[in-house]
Design a protein around this motif. Structure first.
Motif, PDB file in Angstrom:
ATOM      1  N   LEU A  45       0.741  -1.110  -0.112  1.00 11.58           N
ATOM      2  CA  LEU A  45      -0.167   0.055  -0.060  1.00 11.58           C
ATOM      3  C   LEU A  45       1.079   1.232   0.092  1.00 11.58           C
ATOM      4  N   GLY A  46       0.776   2.098  -0.880  1.00 13.27           N
ATOM      5  CA  GLY A  46       1.488   3.323  -0.962  1.00 13.27           C
ATOM      6  C   GLY A  46       0.603   4.501  -0.481  1.00 13.27           C
ATOM      7  N   ILE A  47       1.359   5.481   0.030  1.00 16.65           N
ATOM      8  CA  ILE A  47       0.880   6.649   0.512  1.00 16.65           C
ATOM      9  C   ILE A  47       1.770   7.796   0.119  1.00 16.65           C
ATOM     10  N   VAL A  48       0.798   8.640  -0.435  1.00 14.92           N
ATOM     11  CA  VAL A  48       1.475   9.854  -1.121  1.00 14.92           C
ATOM     12  C   VAL A  48       0.753  11.119  -0.675  1.00 14.92           C
ATOM     13  N   GLY A  49       1.445  12.205  -0.907  1.00 18.89           N
ATOM     14  CA  GLY A  49       0.951  13.406  -0.415  1.00 18.89           C
ATOM     15  C   GLY A  49       2.165  14.345  -0.293  1.00 18.89           C
ATOM     16  N   SER A 223       3.411  -0.021  -6.051  1.00 10.04           N
ATOM     17  CA  SER A 223       2.342  -0.323  -5.006  1.00 10.04           C
ATOM     18  C   SER A 223       1.186  -1.093  -5.883  1.00 10.04           C
ATOM     19  N   HIS A 224       0.684  -1.907  -5.172  1.00 10.85           N
ATOM     20  CA  HIS A 224      -0.619  -2.361  -5.695  1.00 10.85           C
ATOM     21  C   HIS A 224      -1.755  -1.428  -5.495  1.00 10.85           C
ATOM     22  N   ARG A 225      -2.089  -0.928  -4.400  1.00 10.09           N
ATOM     23  CA  ARG A 225      -3.028   0.000  -4.193  1.00 10.09           C
ATOM     24  C   ARG A 225      -2.189   1.476  -3.669  1.00 10.09           C
ATOM     25  N   VAL A 226      -2.910   2.675  -3.644  1.00  2.59           N
ATOM     26  CA  VAL A 226      -2.451   3.969  -3.207  1.00  2.59           C
ATOM     27  C   VAL A 226      -3.361   4.616  -2.595  1.00  2.59           C
ATOM     28  N   ALA A 227      -2.860   5.269  -1.566  1.00  6.79           N
ATOM     29  CA  ALA A 227      -3.690   6.245  -0.818  1.00  6.79           C
ATOM     30  C   ALA A 227      -3.030   7.564  -0.843  1.00  6.79           C
ATOM     31  N   VAL A 228      -3.970   8.487  -1.160  1.00  9.06           N
ATOM     32  CA  VAL A 228      -3.649   9.942  -1.251  1.00  9.06           C
ATOM     33  C   VAL A 228      -4.061  10.937  -0.078  1.00  9.06           C
ATOM     34  N   MET A 229      -3.041  11.355   0.359  1.00 17.25           N
ATOM     35  CA  MET A 229      -3.476  12.200   1.835  1.00 17.25           C
ATOM     36  C   MET A 229      -3.211  13.667   1.442  1.00 17.25           C
ATOM     37  N   TYR A 230      -4.208  14.495   2.100  1.00 14.30           N
ATOM     38  CA  TYR A 230      -3.958  15.901   1.950  1.00 14.30           C
ATOM     39  C   TYR A 230      -4.427  16.428   3.300  1.00 14.30           C
ATOM     40  N   LEU A 231      -3.683  17.032   3.794  1.00 21.58           N
ATOM     41  CA  LEU A 231      -3.992  17.718   5.287  1.00 21.58           C
ATOM     42  C   LEU A 231      -4.598  16.962   6.188  1.00 21.58           C
ATOM     43  N   GLY A 232      -3.929  15.491   6.424  1.00 17.00           N
ATOM     44  CA  GLY A 232      -4.195  14.772   7.508  1.00 17.00           C
ATOM     45  C   GLY A 232      -5.187  13.742   7.383  1.00 17.00           C
ATOM     46  N   LYS A 233      -5.865  13.717   5.951  1.00 19.19           N
ATOM     47  CA  LYS A 233      -7.027  12.877   5.658  1.00 19.19           C
ATOM     48  C   LYS A 233      -6.592  12.277   4.356  1.00 19.19           C
ATOM     49  N   ILE A 234      -7.333  11.070   4.016  1.00 28.34           N
ATOM     50  CA  ILE A 234      -6.981  10.315   2.923  1.00 28.34           C
ATOM     51  C   ILE A 234      -8.190  10.778   1.972  1.00 28.34           C
ATOM     52  N   VAL A 235      -8.032  11.474   0.799  1.00 24.31           N
ATOM     53  CA  VAL A 235      -8.823  11.825  -0.153  1.00 24.31           C
ATOM     54  C   VAL A 235      -9.059  10.962  -1.294  1.00 24.31           C
ATOM     55  N   GLU A 236      -8.268  10.075  -1.340  1.00 25.00           N
ATOM     56  CA  GLU A 236      -8.604   8.869  -2.373  1.00 25.00           C
ATOM     57  C   GLU A 236      -7.677   7.715  -2.085  1.00 25.00           C
ATOM     58  N   ILE A 237      -8.442   6.744  -2.415  1.00 24.03           N
ATOM     59  CA  ILE A 237      -7.673   5.241  -2.388  1.00 24.03           C
ATOM     60  C   ILE A 237      -7.951   4.378  -3.327  1.00 24.03           C
ATOM     61  N   ALA A 238      -7.029   3.805  -3.924  1.00 15.63           N
ATOM     62  CA  ALA A 238      -7.559   2.936  -5.255  1.00 15.63           C
ATOM     63  C   ALA A 238      -6.336   2.051  -5.487  1.00 15.63           C
ATOM     64  N   PRO A 239      -6.626   1.022  -6.600  1.00 17.67           N
ATOM     65  CA  PRO A 239      -5.472   0.410  -7.114  1.00 17.67           C
ATOM     66  C   PRO A 239      -4.655   1.206  -7.893  1.00 17.67           C
ATOM     67  N   ALA A 240      -3.306   0.886  -7.824  1.00 16.04           N
ATOM     68  CA  ALA A 240      -2.581   1.851  -8.493  1.00 16.04           C
ATOM     69  C   ALA A 240      -2.582   2.144  -9.965  1.00 16.04           C
ATOM     70  N   ASP A 241      -2.938   1.220 -10.756  1.00 19.99           N
ATOM     71  CA  ASP A 241      -3.152   1.511 -12.072  1.00 19.99           C
ATOM     72  C   ASP A 241      -4.353   2.364 -12.401  1.00 19.99           C
TER      73      ASP A 241
END
Length: 325
Positions: A45-49, A223-241
């Motif tokens: 699981l990747g986390i980006v932001g 990553s298989h899935r990616v969670a995108v964080m903004y200001l302390g929250k996950i705004v999107e999470i999805a399979p990487a592709d």
């Protein structure tokens, strides 16, 4: 798929003092607010932001380095958040970490073999001969000759030092490794080697990764899935592709659009994000991204969107996510 780590509604708030010399009104910063995700066996699981989004704070709370303000961290169905160090020993063996800077993560006074074997000192009943054998085994797994085990960290390159850090994490045979910006301090020519090593280790050992980075191209590769964080929250999470093909949150879409093309012929005009991330001391009402969003409407400024499933396996915290499908 077997569920390893489950994080539910995780919150971490830090007290902040204002005024001269910190004497003044006490305020609270919500570094992490309502974060939830699951990591399965053998998954990354990747986390980006952007910096300040809360990525590293999430990893510290999961590792037990920070106490959560609220929420739950479960390892294979057992709550671990807030537990004592003694009760967490079994968890420490299952979850290891590799941090950003290989230069400061390794003690300059210890030989590499001792650094790698240090976690084994806490394994009950393990003999010295078995520790030495395990150290040699993991050194070979990460591509470092066991003959170098008597050397000190300063005698290795940056890439080799990060391999040493990875070997140390592997010694106790963990099921999950948290990788916090593991290649950002390395030269570009070395990054691919370390990333390929991690992928090979995952395929061989079945280990899971929580991969934290700000470089979306690196996260996409790992990553298989990616969670995108903004200001302390996950705004999107999805399979990487799916995320990289069809992001359903304006922030995710802007980050993906900013990834450099693989070939000059693929270059497209990029509309950079306007403005700066709001201060976590004074977040905007409604959607946290509303101050920078090109799709903003009145509803966004007053009503906070929920993270909801907009496509199978793809969740977005945007009122108008369907417009981006």
């Amino acid at each position: 798929m077997t569920e390893l780590l489950k994080v539910e509604n995780l919150q971490k708030h830090f007290p902040v003092s204002s005024g001269f010399l910190g004497i003044g009104k006490k305020r609270t910063v919500a570094a992490v607010s309502g974060v939830s995700f699951v990591i399965h066996e053998g998954e990354t699981l990747g986390i980006v932001g952007e910096s300040g989004s809360g990525k590293t704070t999430v990893s510290k709370v999961v590792l037990g380095l920070e106490e959560p303000t609220g929420g739950s961290v479960q390892w294979q169905g057992t709550e671990v958040a807030g537990e004592s160090e003694r009760r967490l020993r079994w968890f420490r063996q299952s979850v290891q970490a590799v941090f950003q800077d290989p230069f400061s993560a390794l003690s300059p006074r210890q030989r590499v073999g001792d650094i790698i074997g240090e976690p084994l000192l806490f394994v009950p009943g393990m003999k010295k001969r078995d520790r030495e054998q395990r150290v040699e085994e993991v050194m070979e797994q990460v591509g470092i000759s066991p003959a170098l085990r008597k050397r000190f960290p300063h005698e290795f390159s940056g890439g080799q030092r990060q391999r040493v850090a990875i070997a140390r994490a592997l010694t106790v045979k963990p099921k999950l490794i948290i990788l916090d910006e593991p290649v950002s301090a390395l030269d570009l020519s070395i990054r691919a080697q370390v990333l390929n090593l991690l992928k090979d280790l995952q395929e061989t050992l079945g280990v899971s990764f929580l991969f934290i980075a700000h470089d979306l191209s690196v996260v996409e590769y790992m990553s298989h899935r990616v969670a995108v964080m903004y200001l302390g929250k996950i705004v999107e999470i999805a399979p990487a592709d799916e995320l990289y093909k069809r992001a359903t949150h304006p922030y995710s879409k802007a980050l993906v659009a900013a990834i450099p093309p693989r070939h000059p012929a693929e270059a497209k005009p990029v509309q950079p994000l306007q403005g700066e991330i709001p201060s976590p001391l004074n977040p905007p009402p409604g959607c946290a991204f509303s101050t920078r969003c090109p799709m903003v409407e009145d509803r966004c400024r007053s009503e906070e969107p929920e993270l909801r499933e907009v496509r199978p396996g793809q969740f977005s915290a945007c009122h108008f996510a369907e417009r981006l499908l």
